[in-house]
Design an enzyme around this catalytic site. Structure first.
Site, PDB file in Angstrom:
ATOM      1  N   GLU A  48       5.240   9.851  -6.304  1.00 56.26           N
ATOM      2  CA  GLU A  48       4.254  10.797  -6.812  1.00 56.26           C
ATOM      3  C   GLU A  48       2.865  10.395  -6.345  1.00 56.26           C
ATOM      4  O   GLU A  48       2.529   9.205  -6.300  1.00 56.26           O
ATOM      5  CB  GLU A  48       4.301  10.842  -8.344  1.00 56.26           C
ATOM      6  CG  GLU A  48       3.424  11.918  -8.958  1.00 56.26           C
ATOM      7  CD  GLU A  48       3.711  12.107 -10.445  1.00 56.26           C
ATOM      8  OE1 GLU A  48       4.868  12.461 -10.779  1.00 56.26           O
ATOM      9  OE2 GLU A  48       2.796  11.884 -11.258  1.00 56.26           O
TER      10      GLU A  48
ATOM     11  N   ASP B 220      -1.084  11.449  -7.200  1.00 56.33           N
ATOM     12  CA  ASP B 220      -1.818  12.169  -8.243  1.00 56.33           C
ATOM     13  C   ASP B 220      -3.321  12.216  -8.015  1.00 56.33           C
ATOM     14  O   ASP B 220      -3.946  11.185  -7.725  1.00 56.33           O
ATOM     15  CB  ASP B 220      -1.634  11.470  -9.603  1.00 56.33           C
ATOM     16  CG  ASP B 220      -0.211  11.462 -10.087  1.00 56.33           C
ATOM     17  OD1 ASP B 220       0.559  12.340  -9.684  1.00 56.33           O
ATOM     18  OD2 ASP B 220       0.135  10.569 -10.892  1.00 56.33           O
TER      19      ASP B 220
ATOM     20  N   GLU C 161      -6.007  13.249 -10.866  1.00 52.62           N
ATOM     21  CA  GLU C 161      -6.154  13.608 -12.276  1.00 52.62           C
ATOM     22  C   GLU C 161      -7.636  13.629 -12.622  1.00 52.62           C
ATOM     23  O   GLU C 161      -8.340  12.639 -12.451  1.00 52.62           O
ATOM     24  CB  GLU C 161      -5.416  12.616 -13.171  1.00 52.62           C
ATOM     25  CG  GLU C 161      -3.906  12.664 -13.012  1.00 52.62           C
ATOM     26  CD  GLU C 161      -3.193  11.630 -13.855  1.00 52.62           C
ATOM     27  OE1 GLU C 161      -2.216  11.997 -14.526  1.00 52.62           O
ATOM     28  OE2 GLU C 161      -3.614  10.461 -13.831  1.00 52.62           O
TER      29      GLU C 161
ATOM     30  N   THR D 152      -6.939   8.624  -9.407  1.00 51.12           N
ATOM     31  CA  THR D 152      -5.810   8.798  -8.486  1.00 51.12           C
ATOM     32  C   THR D 152      -4.755   7.754  -8.833  1.00 51.12           C
ATOM     33  O   THR D 152      -5.067   6.672  -9.328  1.00 51.12           O
ATOM     34  CB  THR D 152      -6.234   8.643  -7.020  1.00 51.12           C
ATOM     35  OG1 THR D 152      -6.884   7.375  -6.827  1.00 51.12           O
ATOM     36  CG2 THR D 152      -7.182   9.770  -6.607  1.00 51.12           C
ATOM     37  N   ASN D 153      -3.509   8.113  -8.567  1.00 55.10           N
ATOM     38  CA  ASN D 153      -2.415   7.192  -8.840  1.00 55.10           C
ATOM     39  C   ASN D 153      -1.320   7.425  -7.811  1.00 55.10           C
ATOM     40  O   ASN D 153      -1.177   8.531  -7.273  1.00 55.10           O
ATOM     41  CB  ASN D 153      -1.869   7.395 -10.254  1.00 55.10           C
ATOM     42  CG  ASN D 153      -1.032   6.215 -10.745  1.00 55.10           C
ATOM     43  OD1 ASN D 153      -0.934   5.184 -10.083  1.00 55.10           O
ATOM     44  ND2 ASN D 153      -0.424   6.362 -11.916  1.00 55.10           N
TER      45      ASN D 153
ATOM     46  N   ARG E 101      -0.815   1.978 -10.381  1.00 54.60           N
ATOM     47  CA  ARG E 101      -1.667   1.891  -9.185  1.00 54.60           C
ATOM     48  C   ARG E 101      -2.883   2.820  -9.326  1.00 54.60           C
ATOM     49  O   ARG E 101      -3.285   3.484  -8.390  1.00 54.60           O
ATOM     50  CB  ARG E 101      -0.872   2.260  -7.935  1.00 54.60           C
ATOM     51  CG  ARG E 101       0.221   1.257  -7.557  1.00 54.60           C
ATOM     52  CD  ARG E 101       0.934   1.699  -6.293  1.00 54.60           C
ATOM     53  NE  ARG E 101       1.766   0.662  -5.755  1.00 54.60           N
ATOM     54  CZ  ARG E 101       3.069   0.503  -6.014  1.00 54.60           C
ATOM     55  NH1 ARG E 101       3.663   1.350  -6.857  1.00 54.60           N
ATOM     56  NH2 ARG E 101       3.763  -0.463  -5.453  1.00 54.60           N
TER      57      ARG E 101
ATOM     58  N   SER F 161      -5.277  11.510 -26.112  1.00 55.69           N
ATOM     59  CA  SER F 161      -4.839  10.207 -26.618  1.00 55.69           C
ATOM     60  C   SER F 161      -5.261   9.051 -25.712  1.00 55.69           C
ATOM     61  O   SER F 161      -5.230   7.895 -26.133  1.00 55.69           O
ATOM     62  CB  SER F 161      -3.316  10.196 -26.789  1.00 55.69           C
ATOM     63  OG  SER F 161      -2.667  10.332 -25.533  1.00 55.69           O
ATOM     64  N   TRP F 162      -5.685   9.383 -24.459  1.00 61.40           N
ATOM     65  CA  TRP F 162      -6.022   8.292 -23.538  1.00 61.40           C
ATOM     66  C   TRP F 162      -7.105   8.626 -22.524  1.00 61.40           C
ATOM     67  O   TRP F 162      -7.777   7.732 -21.989  1.00 61.40           O
ATOM     68  CB  TRP F 162      -4.776   7.879 -22.744  1.00 61.40           C
ATOM     69  CG  TRP F 162      -4.276   8.980 -21.839  1.00 61.40           C
ATOM     70  CD1 TRP F 162      -3.444   9.985 -22.170  1.00 61.40           C
ATOM     71  CD2 TRP F 162      -4.617   9.199 -20.460  1.00 61.40           C
ATOM     72  NE1 TRP F 162      -3.233  10.824 -21.102  1.00 61.40           N
ATOM     73  CE2 TRP F 162      -3.938  10.368 -20.038  1.00 61.40           C
ATOM     74  CE3 TRP F 162      -5.424   8.524 -19.555  1.00 61.40           C
ATOM     75  CZ2 TRP F 162      -4.043  10.874 -18.741  1.00 61.40           C
ATOM     76  CZ3 TRP F 162      -5.533   9.038 -18.258  1.00 61.40           C
ATOM     77  CH2 TRP F 162      -4.842  10.187 -17.863  1.00 61.40           C
TER      78      TRP F 162
ATOM     79  N   GLY G 126     -10.759   5.887 -23.354  1.00 61.23           N
ATOM     80  CA  GLY G 126      -9.578   5.262 -23.948  1.00 61.23           C
ATOM     81  C   GLY G 126      -9.012   6.009 -25.138  1.00 61.23           C
ATOM     82  O   GLY G 126      -8.297   5.424 -25.956  1.00 61.23           O
TER      83      GLY G 126
ATOM     84  N   ARG H  20      -4.590  -7.642 -15.810  1.00 59.91           N
ATOM     85  CA  ARG H  20      -3.460  -6.722 -15.993  1.00 59.91           C
ATOM     86  C   ARG H  20      -2.203  -7.257 -15.328  1.00 59.91           C
ATOM     87  O   ARG H  20      -1.091  -7.092 -15.846  1.00 59.91           O
ATOM     88  CB  ARG H  20      -3.834  -5.366 -15.413  1.00 59.91           C
ATOM     89  CG  ARG H  20      -2.757  -4.310 -15.510  1.00 59.91           C
ATOM     90  CD  ARG H  20      -3.232  -3.015 -14.887  1.00 59.91           C
ATOM     91  NE  ARG H  20      -2.314  -1.923 -15.058  1.00 59.91           N
ATOM     92  CZ  ARG H  20      -2.520  -0.688 -14.595  1.00 59.91           C
ATOM     93  NH1 ARG H  20      -3.643  -0.395 -13.957  1.00 59.91           N
ATOM     94  NH2 ARG H  20      -1.621   0.255 -14.787  1.00 59.91           N
TER      95      ARG H  20
END
Length: 294
Positions: free
Chosen positions: A106, A108, A110, A124-125, A134, A199-200, A204, A280
């Site tokens: 995928e 993305d 967003e 972007t992901n 990512r 929610s995110w 956050g 992370r």
């Protein structure tokens, strides 16, 4: 932006059009009704009489979305988008390619809304063989709610390039030869959706949707899909040919003007990059983070 930045943007755009014009194979009609089907809440999808523009609605009852009739393996995908003005906190507009498989690939875009007066975040992901984490985030150098801007994904056998008005904001290179997952086997469908991400998505999840401002609308027009339609032949879509111009050797990396713009974006507009988030990943960054970006 200063004059030097404007000059390099002009050069990058000019060189991109030269490449596109040299051997293009357009598979889109420019008519949303012919190239896409509604996937979510038809009552929240509004299309112009000629099919050349479309808007998605988000309210308390539902979000909305649509997707391409065809699936593709490599190509370039452009969409002009105008985002929700004013207080858009908690809303998410997504423009992406997805294989919809358990080990999905995928790509993305967003667009994460914000409170009135604060800038949108563009996230972007990349999912590759089911693995994600990512994310990268940037602030745009313009207000994406004032006018339409072109958001593009170039996906070929060498690299993935996310572009905003032809400015490369992110790359993800094919380093499969050293064990980095890269989307290259699974065909993907182009999808667009507008949904509740309170929610995110904004601060956050601290900033929720102000439903008194609903309904929210995001607009789309002048898309272009120039890609290999999946017919089950991996070799055909992966080959370099006049039809598959995106797989040309000349597109195996960013051009020199594009590299200058890429560095400009990274210096001034990136707000988060997973490749810099050592905490992370427990100080063990994904392998592609240590490899060339172009």
């Amino acid at each position: 932006m200063n004059n030097l930045s404007n000059f390099f943007i002009f050069i990058a755009i000019f060189s991109t059009f030269l490449i596109l014009d040299s051997a293009a194979s357009v598979v889109s009609t420019g008519d949303f009704n012919k190239d896409f089907f509604v996937t979510w809440s038809p009552s929240h999808v509004n299309t112009s009489a000629d099919g050349h523009s479309r808007s998605l609605i988000l309210d308390k009852d539902s979000g909305s979305g649509f997707a391409s009739n065809d699936m593709f393996l490599f190509g370039q995908f452009d969409m002009q988008i105008k985002l929700v003005p004013g207080n858009s906190a908690g809303t998410v507009v997504a423009f992406y390619l997805t294989s919809d498989q358990p080990n999905r690939d995928e790509l993305d875009f967003e667009f994460l809304g914000n409170v009135d007066g604060q800038p949108y975040t563009l996230q972007t992901n990349v999912y590759a063989n089911g693995f994600d984490d990512r994310e990268q985030r940037i602030k745009l150098w313009f207000d994406p709610t004032k006018d339409f801007h072109t958001y593009s994904i170039l996906w070929n056998i060498y690299q993935i390039v996310f572009m905003v008005d032809w400015v490369p904001i992110r790359t993800y290179r094919n380093h499969a030869d050293v064990g980095v997952a890269f989307p290259r086997w699974q065909p993907m469908r182009l999808q667009i959706s507008f949904w509740n991400g309170e929610s995110w998505a904004t601060n956050g999840g601290k900033e929720r949707i102000d439903w008194s401002k609903a309904p929210f609308a995001a607009s789309f027009m002048k898309y272009k899909i120039d890609a290999c339609i999946w017919k089950g032949d991996l070799r055909f879509c992966s080959s370099e040919s006049p039809t598959n111009w995106w797989n040309k050797q000349s597109l195996n990396s960013l051009t020199w003007p594009q590299r200058r713009l890429f560095r400009w974006v990274r210096k001034y507009y990136v707000t988060y990059d997973y490749c810099e988030d050592y905490q992370r990943f427990n100080n063990s960054l994904p392998k592609e983070c240590l490899l060339p970006k172009y």
